[in-house]
Design a protein around this motif. Structure first.
Motif, short mmCIF file in Angstrom:
data_model
loop_
_atom_site.label_atom_id
_atom_site.label_comp_id
_atom_site.label_asym_id
_atom_site.label_seq_id
_atom_site.Cartn_x
_atom_site.Cartn_y
_atom_site.Cartn_z
N ASP A 306 -6.14 9.48 -4.79
CA ASP A 306 -5.58 10.62 -5.53
C ASP A 306 -4.48 11.26 -4.71
O ASP A 306 -4.69 11.60 -3.55
CB ASP A 306 -6.68 11.64 -5.85
CG ASP A 306 -7.74 11.06 -6.78
OD1 ASP A 306 -7.36 10.46 -7.80
OD2 ASP A 306 -8.94 11.21 -6.48
N GLY A 307 -3.33 11.44 -5.31
CA GLY A 307 -2.20 12.04 -4.61
C GLY A 307 -1.05 12.33 -5.54
O GLY A 307 -0.31 13.29 -5.36
N TYR A 323 -0.46 -2.19 3.23
CA TYR A 323 0.20 -1.07 2.58
C TYR A 323 0.32 -1.28 1.08
O TYR A 323 0.51 -2.40 0.59
CB TYR A 323 1.59 -0.84 3.17
CG TYR A 323 1.56 -0.47 4.64
CD1 TYR A 323 0.97 0.71 5.08
CD2 TYR A 323 2.09 -1.33 5.61
CE1 TYR A 323 0.92 1.04 6.42
CE2 TYR A 323 2.04 -1.01 6.95
CZ TYR A 323 1.46 0.17 7.35
OH TYR A 323 1.41 0.49 8.68
N LEU A 324 0.23 -0.18 0.35
CA LEU A 324 0.41 -0.16 -1.10
C LEU A 324 1.39 0.95 -1.43
O LEU A 324 1.19 2.10 -1.04
CB LEU A 324 -0.93 0.09 -1.80
CG LEU A 324 -0.86 0.36 -3.32
CD1 LEU A 324 -0.36 -0.89 -4.05
CD2 LEU A 324 -2.22 0.79 -3.85
N ALA A 325 2.46 0.60 -2.13
CA ALA A 325 3.45 1.59 -2.58
C ALA A 325 3.23 1.85 -4.06
O ALA A 325 3.04 0.92 -4.85
CB ALA A 325 4.86 1.10 -2.32
N TRP A 335 0.62 4.07 0.81
CA TRP A 335 -0.76 4.25 1.25
C TRP A 335 -1.12 3.19 2.29
O TRP A 335 -0.73 2.03 2.16
CB TRP A 335 -1.73 4.11 0.08
CG TRP A 335 -1.39 4.93 -1.12
CD1 TRP A 335 -0.44 4.64 -2.07
CD2 TRP A 335 -1.98 6.16 -1.55
NE1 TRP A 335 -0.41 5.61 -3.04
CE2 TRP A 335 -1.34 6.55 -2.75
CE3 TRP A 335 -2.99 6.96 -1.03
CZ2 TRP A 335 -1.69 7.71 -3.44
CZ3 TRP A 335 -3.34 8.11 -1.71
CH2 TRP A 335 -2.69 8.48 -2.90
N ASP A 336 -1.87 3.59 3.29
CA ASP A 336 -2.48 2.66 4.24
C ASP A 336 -3.90 2.38 3.74
O ASP A 336 -4.76 3.26 3.77
CB ASP A 336 -2.51 3.25 5.65
CG ASP A 336 -2.98 2.24 6.70
OD1 ASP A 336 -3.72 1.31 6.34
OD2 ASP A 336 -2.59 2.39 7.89
N SER A 340 -7.15 4.64 3.74
CA SER A 340 -7.19 5.29 2.42
C SER A 340 -6.42 6.60 2.43
O SER A 340 -6.88 7.61 1.88
CB SER A 340 -8.64 5.52 1.97
OG SER A 340 -9.36 4.32 1.97
N LYS A 341 -5.26 6.59 3.05
CA LYS A 341 -4.48 7.82 3.13
C LYS A 341 -3.00 7.52 2.96
O LYS A 341 -2.53 6.38 3.14
CB LYS A 341 -4.71 8.51 4.48
CG LYS A 341 -4.29 7.68 5.68
CD LYS A 341 -4.62 8.37 7.00
CE LYS A 341 -3.71 9.55 7.26
NZ LYS A 341 -3.89 10.12 8.61
#
Length: 416
Positions: A306-307, A323-325, A335-336, A340-341
């Motif tokens: 969530d962000g 990584y996820l963009a 996100w790493d 999970s951040k």
């Protein structure tokens, strides 16, 4: 003082002490009455809450039973109306899971040994990129191009999906549109290559598989809402589709069938989805701004990120798997997955797409314009490409030596 004076003073002190004691006793009695009343109200409230919780649990049980009965009826009706080869199954067969595990193991071991290509574009190269191709690919339909795809191993071949209900194939070497794939009845929302074949999904609730010559090979009609995205497994044997009906489907290309249809258990449409580079987990974005990570093998939700504050419009995994963009109208977040951040945020208002290059060295974003960022260090923006209308999709060519952009003005642009 005289003795009568002392006696009078003691008498006055005694009277004052007795008066104070009497007042304290009255206050104590009043406090006891208030406490008793409060305890009675608390006990009554607890009884009411317990009764309401019981009614709630009874209602939930009744609703669950009703849903189960309805699902059973629908399943029975569907089973009667479909041939055995087309019936959906609740889970992915063991032989498919074994193949996914084998592919994951192979890719993971190869990734550890893989070196960055010697021909990878440098930051200086990207800073000098300019438009080399501007090609009208579709009709001037409002919204233009929704998705672009570059064929693996042959970045001269590019596919675009458009609001004019078609998929177009472009050959960069000849600078010509070579095919137009017509068959969808509504706007096409995503397109992907599967070897020499092409997959497309549409707001007409279907996914279509097209042959190398442009003929329609198969149609998958498993969703009840717009099919918003498709993602091909690294083995090229399976693909996943996401839908506004809050479900995602796992499909076997060899049998042209849906082997699992999974409900997200939420009221929010799934807007985009993608396989992790290892092919065993899935990333998905939803209309209510959530990013969810799923185990593809047993359809189990692993994590929710969530962000974002608005609909997630696109996502891309880095080839390193860490990584996820994700993109949304409020910008781009990286996100790493190990922590999970969020590790980086990009202010690109109205972002509609995002893509890592194959090396994981660069990140492209689509919005009012198209941009390329360097992933390492300070996430420096290397190049910004101004367009007549908003960019809706981006994809890198081989070794990040070109950037393909699909925009709302129906034009395909290649910067190199």
């Amino acid at each position: 003082m005289s003795v009568p004076g002392l006696l009078s003073a003691f008498h006055n002190e005694w009277d004052a002490l007795m008066l104070e004691t009497h007042s304290l006793r009255k206050e104590l009695q009043s406090t006891r009455q208030e406490l008793s009343h409060a305890l009675y109200q608390h006990d009554a409230a607890c009884r009411v809450i317990a009764r309401l919780m019981k009614e709630r649990d009874d209602a939930r049980d009744a609703l669950a039973n009703a849903k189960g009965s309805a699902a059973a009826k629908r399943g029975a009706t569907a089973d009667q109306g479909e041939p055995d080869s087309k019936k959906k199954r609740a889970g992915i067969p063991a032989e498919m899971i074994a193949k996914m595990d084998e592919t994951c193991k192979s890719l993971s071991s190869a990734r550890k040994k893989r070196e960055i290509s010697s021909t990878l574009a440098s930051a200086g190269d990207i800073g000098g990129y300019d438009a080399t191709v501007t090609q009208a690919m579709h009709k001037t339909t409002s919204g233009g191009i929704n998705a672009v795809a570059v064929k693996a191993g042959d970045d001269n071949t590019i596919a675009t999906a458009s609001n004019d209900h078609t998929v177009a194939i472009f050959d960069k070497s000849s600078a010509q549109r070579t095919q137009v794939l017509s068959g969808h009845s509504k706007k096409v929302l995503d397109v992907k290559f599967v070897g020499d074949h092409v997959l497309s999904c549409s707001a007409d609730k279907t996914v279509k598989l097209w042959g190398a010559e442009g003929a329609e090979v198969a149609t998958f009609s498993d969703h009840t809402g717009d099919v918003t995205s498709i993602s091909v497994h690294p083995s090229n044997s399976y693909f996943v589709s996401t839908s506004s009906d809050t479900t995602w489907g796992f499909h076997d290309i060899s049998t042209n069938s849906c082997v699992a249809l999974v409900n997200d258990d939420s009221d929010s449409a799934i807007t985009c989805g993608s396989f992790h580079p290892d092919g065993v987990i899935l990333g998905m974005g939803t209309k209510d701004s959530a990013v969810k990570i799923w185990d593809a093998k047993d359809a189990r939700k692993l994590l929710q990120l969530d962000g974002h504050t608005s609909e997630v419009t696109g996502l891309s995994f880095s080839e390193n798997g860490y990584y996820l963009a994700t993109s949304a109208k409020d910008g781009v977040k990286v996100w790493d997955l190990r922590k999970s951040k969020i590790v980086h945020e990009i202010d690109h208002a109205g972002a509609s797409g995002v893509a890592f290059d194959h090396s994981g060295s660069y990140l492209a974003t689509a919005g009012a314009n198209a941009r390329i960022y360097q992933v390492k260090g300070k996430w420096e923006m290397l190049k910004e490409f101004d367009l007549k209308k908003a960019a809706k999709a981006v994809a890198f060519g081989a070794d990040a030596r070109s950037l393909v952009v699909g925009s709302a003005d129906h034009n395909l642009r290649i910067f190199a």
